[in-house]
Design a protein around this motif. Structure first.
Motif, mmCIF file in Angstrom:
data_model
loop_
_atom_site.group_PDB
_atom_site.id
_atom_site.type_symbol
_atom_site.label_atom_id
_atom_site.label_comp_id
_atom_site.label_asym_id
_atom_site.label_seq_id
_atom_site.Cartn_x
_atom_site.Cartn_y
_atom_site.Cartn_z
ATOM 1 N N GLN A 40 0.823 -1.209 0.000
ATOM 2 C CA GLN A 40 0.000 0.000 0.000
ATOM 3 C C GLN A 40 0.858 1.261 0.000
ATOM 4 O O GLN A 40 0.540 2.240 -0.684
ATOM 5 C CB GLN A 40 -0.946 0.004 1.202
ATOM 6 N N THR A 41 1.950 1.236 0.740
ATOM 7 C CA THR A 41 2.857 2.387 0.779
ATOM 8 C C THR A 41 3.424 2.674 -0.609
ATOM 9 O O THR A 41 3.459 3.831 -1.056
ATOM 10 C CB THR A 41 4.006 2.131 1.778
ATOM 11 N N VAL A 42 3.852 1.630 -1.307
ATOM 12 C CA VAL A 42 4.400 1.789 -2.657
ATOM 13 C C VAL A 42 3.311 2.273 -3.616
ATOM 14 O O VAL A 42 3.527 3.191 -4.411
ATOM 15 C CB VAL A 42 5.033 0.469 -3.144
ATOM 16 N N GLU A 43 2.132 1.676 -3.537
ATOM 17 C CA GLU A 43 1.031 2.083 -4.411
ATOM 18 C C GLU A 43 0.653 3.546 -4.179
ATOM 19 O O GLU A 43 0.427 4.297 -5.135
ATOM 20 C CB GLU A 43 -0.183 1.173 -4.204
ATOM 21 N N ASP A 44 0.605 3.965 -2.917
ATOM 22 C CA ASP A 44 0.274 5.357 -2.599
ATOM 23 C C ASP A 44 1.337 6.319 -3.122
ATOM 24 O O ASP A 44 1.013 7.387 -3.638
ATOM 25 C CB ASP A 44 0.107 5.544 -1.087
ATOM 26 N N ALA A 45 2.606 5.933 -2.988
ATOM 27 C CA ALA A 45 3.690 6.783 -3.479
ATOM 28 C C ALA A 45 3.595 6.948 -4.994
ATOM 29 O O ALA A 45 3.786 8.051 -5.526
ATOM 30 C CB ALA A 45 5.039 6.189 -3.091
ATOM 31 N N LEU A 46 3.284 5.867 -5.685
ATOM 32 C CA LEU A 46 3.189 5.933 -7.137
ATOM 33 C C LEU A 46 1.952 6.697 -7.589
ATOM 34 O O LEU A 46 1.977 7.363 -8.630
ATOM 35 C CB LEU A 46 3.192 4.521 -7.733
ATOM 36 N N ALA A 47 0.888 6.636 -6.820
ATOM 37 C CA ALA A 47 -0.340 7.358 -7.171
ATOM 38 C C ALA A 47 -0.117 8.866 -7.219
ATOM 39 O O ALA A 47 -0.830 9.578 -7.926
ATOM 40 C CB ALA A 47 -1.458 7.014 -6.186
ATOM 41 N N ASP A 48 0.881 9.347 -6.488
ATOM 42 C CA ASP A 48 1.180 10.781 -6.455
ATOM 43 C C ASP A 48 2.017 11.248 -7.640
ATOM 44 O O ASP A 48 2.231 12.448 -7.810
ATOM 45 C CB ASP A 48 1.916 11.141 -5.159
#
Length: 65
Positions: free
Chosen positions: A17-25
């Motif tokens: 989730q941390t990686v996905e959230d970082a990429l979403a930005d």
């Protein structure tokens, strides 16, 4: 466009989730799906690969395209 990255350091769903959230930005990313067991993340959109790698690394993980 689909981009696959190898991401090391993820060990759980929270890491994913941390990686996905970082990429979403990142500009141009429409979706990101991380898999800690395979050490991969699949990114949809037209974002620059260097920006994707930088976002993952800023989140505390190692990434390669």
């Amino acid at each position: 466009m689909t981009t696959d990255l190898t991401v090391t350091g993820m060990s759980c769903e929270h890491c994913e989730q941390t990686v996905e959230d970082a990429l979403a930005d990142v500009d141009g990313v429409t979706d990101a799906s991380a898999d800690n067991e395979a050490d991969t993340v699949t990114v949809e959109g037209d974002a620059d690969v260097d920006a994707l790698v930088a976002a993952v690394e800023d989140a505390g993980y190692d990434a390669t395209a």
